[in-house]
Write a protein that holds these residues in place. Sequence first.
Motif, PDB file in Angstrom:
ATOM      1  N   ASP A  60       0.805  -1.217   0.000  1.00 52.85           N
ATOM      2  CA  ASP A  60       0.000   0.000   0.000  1.00 52.85           C
ATOM      3  C   ASP A  60       0.840   1.271   0.000  1.00 52.85           C
ATOM      4  OD1 ASP A  60      -2.261  -1.574   0.095  1.00 52.85           O
ATOM      5  OD2 ASP A  60      -2.343  -1.549   2.278  1.00 52.85           O
ATOM      6  N   GLY A  61       2.004   1.221   0.589  1.00 48.75           N
ATOM      7  CA  GLY A  61       2.817   2.423   0.751  1.00 48.75           C
ATOM      8  C   GLY A  61       3.656   2.733  -0.474  1.00 48.75           C
ATOM      9  N   GLU A  62       4.584   3.651  -0.268  1.00 45.96           N
ATOM     10  CA  GLU A  62       5.493   4.032  -1.336  1.00 45.96           C
ATOM     11  C   GLU A  62       6.413   2.862  -1.680  1.00 45.96           C
ATOM     12  OE1 GLU A  62       7.742   7.466  -0.375  1.00 45.96           O
ATOM     13  OE2 GLU A  62       5.992   8.657   0.150  1.00 45.96           O
ATOM     14  N   PRO A  63       6.970   2.863  -2.886  1.00 51.22           N
ATOM     15  CA  PRO A  63       7.923   1.805  -3.251  1.00 51.22           C
ATOM     16  C   PRO A  63       9.160   1.860  -2.348  1.00 51.22           C
ATOM     17  CG  PRO A  63       7.258   3.053  -5.185  1.00 51.22           C
ATOM     18  CD  PRO A  63       6.702   3.765  -4.002  1.00 51.22           C
ATOM     19  N   ARG A  64       9.611   0.666  -1.914  1.00 53.81           N
ATOM     20  CA  ARG A  64      10.813   0.571  -1.091  1.00 53.81           C
ATOM     21  C   ARG A  64      11.799  -0.370  -1.769  1.00 53.81           C
ATOM     22  NH1 ARG A  64      10.113  -1.014   4.855  1.00 53.81           N
ATOM     23  NH2 ARG A  64       9.495  -2.976   3.901  1.00 53.81           N
ATOM     24  N   LEU A  65      13.072  -0.096  -1.611  1.00 56.58           N
ATOM     25  CA  LEU A  65      14.122  -0.885  -2.252  1.00 56.58           C
ATOM     26  C   LEU A  65      15.013  -1.545  -1.220  1.00 56.58           C
ATOM     27  CD1 LEU A  65      15.795  -1.678  -4.819  1.00 56.58           C
ATOM     28  CD2 LEU A  65      17.119   0.390  -4.402  1.00 56.58           C
ATOM     29  N   GLY A  66      15.306  -2.816  -1.460  1.00 58.32           N
ATOM     30  CA  GLY A  66      16.304  -3.544  -0.693  1.00 58.32           C
ATOM     31  C   GLY A  66      17.321  -4.104  -1.665  1.00 58.32           C
ATOM     32  N   LEU A  67      18.573  -4.122  -1.269  1.00 58.54           N
ATOM     33  CA  LEU A  67      19.645  -4.627  -2.129  1.00 58.54           C
ATOM     34  C   LEU A  67      20.380  -5.749  -1.424  1.00 58.54           C
ATOM     35  CD1 LEU A  67      21.030  -1.199  -3.330  1.00 58.54           C
ATOM     36  CD2 LEU A  67      19.759  -2.844  -4.699  1.00 58.54           C
ATOM     37  N   ALA A  68      20.686  -6.798  -2.172  1.00 64.16           N
ATOM     38  CA  ALA A  68      21.465  -7.910  -1.643  1.00 64.16           C
ATOM     39  C   ALA A  68      22.601  -8.183  -2.619  1.00 64.16           C
ATOM     40  CB  ALA A  68      20.586  -9.147  -1.484  1.00 64.16           C
ATOM     41  N   VAL A  69      23.807  -7.828  -2.195  1.00 65.41           N
ATOM     42  CA  VAL A  69      24.995  -8.040  -3.015  1.00 65.41           C
ATOM     43  C   VAL A  69      26.017  -8.747  -2.117  1.00 65.41           C
ATOM     44  CG1 VAL A  69      26.733  -6.970  -4.484  1.00 65.41           C
ATOM     45  CG2 VAL A  69      24.487  -5.903  -4.269  1.00 65.41           C
ATOM     46  N   SER A  70      26.200 -10.035  -2.334  1.00 64.35           N
ATOM     47  CA  SER A  70      27.067 -10.814  -1.450  1.00 64.35           C
ATOM     48  C   SER A  70      28.517 -10.817  -1.931  1.00 64.35           C
ATOM     49  CB  SER A  70      26.563 -12.255  -1.360  1.00 64.35           C
ATOM     50  OG  SER A  70      26.844 -12.935  -2.571  1.00 64.35           O
ATOM     51  N   ARG A  71      29.377 -11.408  -1.115  1.00 61.47           N
ATOM     52  CA  ARG A  71      30.789 -11.526  -1.484  1.00 61.47           C
ATOM     53  C   ARG A  71      30.992 -12.474  -2.649  1.00 61.47           C
ATOM     54  NH1 ARG A  71      32.622 -12.523   4.267  1.00 61.47           N
ATOM     55  NH2 ARG A  71      32.074 -10.539   5.194  1.00 61.47           N
ATOM     56  N   LYS A  72      30.022 -13.320  -2.923  1.00 59.48           N
ATOM     57  CA  LYS A  72      30.131 -14.195  -4.088  1.00 59.48           C
ATOM     58  C   LYS A  72      30.062 -13.398  -5.380  1.00 59.48           C
ATOM     59  CE  LYS A  72      28.122 -18.290  -1.972  1.00 59.48           C
ATOM     60  NZ  LYS A  72      26.997 -19.229  -2.012  1.00 59.48           N
ATOM     61  N   VAL A  73      29.400 -12.253  -5.332  1.00 57.97           N
ATOM     62  CA  VAL A  73      29.290 -11.388  -6.510  1.00 57.97           C
ATOM     63  C   VAL A  73      30.626 -10.714  -6.766  1.00 57.97           C
ATOM     64  CG1 VAL A  73      28.151  -9.355  -7.464  1.00 57.97           C
ATOM     65  CG2 VAL A  73      26.832 -11.025  -6.172  1.00 57.97           C
ATOM     66  N   ASP A  74      31.214 -10.123  -5.744  1.00 57.92           N
ATOM     67  CA  ASP A  74      32.521  -9.472  -5.845  1.00 57.92           C
ATOM     68  C   ASP A  74      33.167  -9.547  -4.466  1.00 57.92           C
ATOM     69  OD1 ASP A  74      34.754  -7.837  -6.289  1.00 57.92           O
ATOM     70  OD2 ASP A  74      33.621  -6.399  -7.469  1.00 57.92           O
ATOM     71  N   SER A  75      34.378 -10.046  -4.416  1.00 57.47           N
ATOM     72  CA  SER A  75      35.033 -10.218  -3.118  1.00 57.47           C
ATOM     73  C   SER A  75      35.506  -8.889  -2.529  1.00 57.47           C
ATOM     74  CB  SER A  75      36.226 -11.174  -3.244  1.00 57.47           C
ATOM     75  OG  SER A  75      37.171 -10.650  -4.164  1.00 57.47           O
ATOM     76  N   HIS A  76      35.522  -7.834  -3.335  1.00 60.73           N
ATOM     77  CA  HIS A  76      35.967  -6.526  -2.866  1.00 60.73           C
ATOM     78  C   HIS A  76      34.769  -5.631  -2.553  1.00 60.73           C
ATOM     79  CE1 HIS A  76      39.317  -8.081  -5.298  1.00 60.73           C
ATOM     80  NE2 HIS A  76      40.047  -7.579  -4.310  1.00 60.73           N
ATOM     81  N   ALA A  77      34.818  -4.985  -1.393  1.00 58.26           N
ATOM     82  CA  ALA A  77      33.725  -4.105  -0.976  1.00 58.26           C
ATOM     83  C   ALA A  77      33.506  -2.970  -1.968  1.00 58.26           C
ATOM     84  CB  ALA A  77      33.996  -3.536   0.411  1.00 58.26           C
ATOM     85  N   VAL A  78      34.575  -2.499  -2.586  1.00 60.39           N
ATOM     86  CA  VAL A  78      34.458  -1.413  -3.552  1.00 60.39           C
ATOM     87  C   VAL A  78      33.550  -1.824  -4.714  1.00 60.39           C
ATOM     88  CG1 VAL A  78      35.749  -0.029  -5.221  1.00 60.39           C
ATOM     89  CG2 VAL A  78      36.691  -0.432  -2.968  1.00 60.39           C
ATOM     90  N   GLY A  79      33.717  -3.043  -5.196  1.00 59.26           N
ATOM     91  CA  GLY A  79      32.895  -3.539  -6.298  1.00 59.26           C
ATOM     92  C   GLY A  79      31.441  -3.721  -5.883  1.00 59.26           C
ATOM     93  N   ARG A  80      31.214  -4.260  -4.695  1.00 56.17           N
ATOM     94  CA  ARG A  80      29.838  -4.440  -4.207  1.00 56.17           C
ATOM     95  C   ARG A  80      29.154  -3.091  -4.026  1.00 56.17           C
ATOM     96  NH1 ARG A  80      32.668  -7.999  -0.876  1.00 56.17           N
ATOM     97  NH2 ARG A  80      32.316  -6.725   0.977  1.00 56.17           N
ATOM     98  N   ASN A  81      29.877  -2.124  -3.492  1.00 58.95           N
ATOM     99  CA  ASN A  81      29.299  -0.799  -3.277  1.00 58.95           C
ATOM    100  C   ASN A  81      29.012  -0.094  -4.603  1.00 58.95           C
ATOM    101  OD1 ASN A  81      29.321  -1.068  -0.518  1.00 58.95           O
ATOM    102  ND2 ASN A  81      31.326  -0.108  -0.279  1.00 58.95           N
ATOM    103  N   ARG A  82      29.827  -0.312  -5.625  1.00 57.14           N
ATOM    104  CA  ARG A  82      29.592   0.281  -6.945  1.00 57.14           C
ATOM    105  C   ARG A  82      28.284  -0.237  -7.532  1.00 57.14           C
ATOM    106  NH1 ARG A  82      29.932  -1.361 -12.009  1.00 57.14           N
ATOM    107  NH2 ARG A  82      30.755  -3.375 -11.403  1.00 57.14           N
TER     108      ARG A  82
END
Length: 139
Positions: free
Chosen positions: A41-63
Amino acid sequence: MTSNRFPRHARVRARPDFDRIFQHGRRVALPVLALHWQSGDGEPRLGLAVSRKVDSHAVGRNRIKRALREYFRHIRGELAPGDYVVVARPGAARRSGAELVEALQGLLRRAGALPAPAAVGTMPPAPPSSPSTPDIRTG
């Protein structure tokens, strides 16, 4: 006018919310991203799930998260109400920000949360025919 800010109430942050969306929501996926969504019913909300399996470096996950969050922030006013969780897959680390945005846009359209773009053509739309125009054949 809708603000382009991305406030806390526009984010899916609590684990029970993520679990609810994963268990009861609908899903569409590409090799790069998966979208889980549950209408609400409310406004659209976003959640993100980017694990270390995607990129082992935090910089890549944050990008990856930054690109997706920025796009969501701009289109939030056009989206159907509900909760959206985007799960990045290992191929996302090799994609540019523009490619990630294009993938998310495609997923949102497939899910029916984002309206399809207007058809672009070279011809103007035909005017409606009026009944008062005389027919040349019967004239």
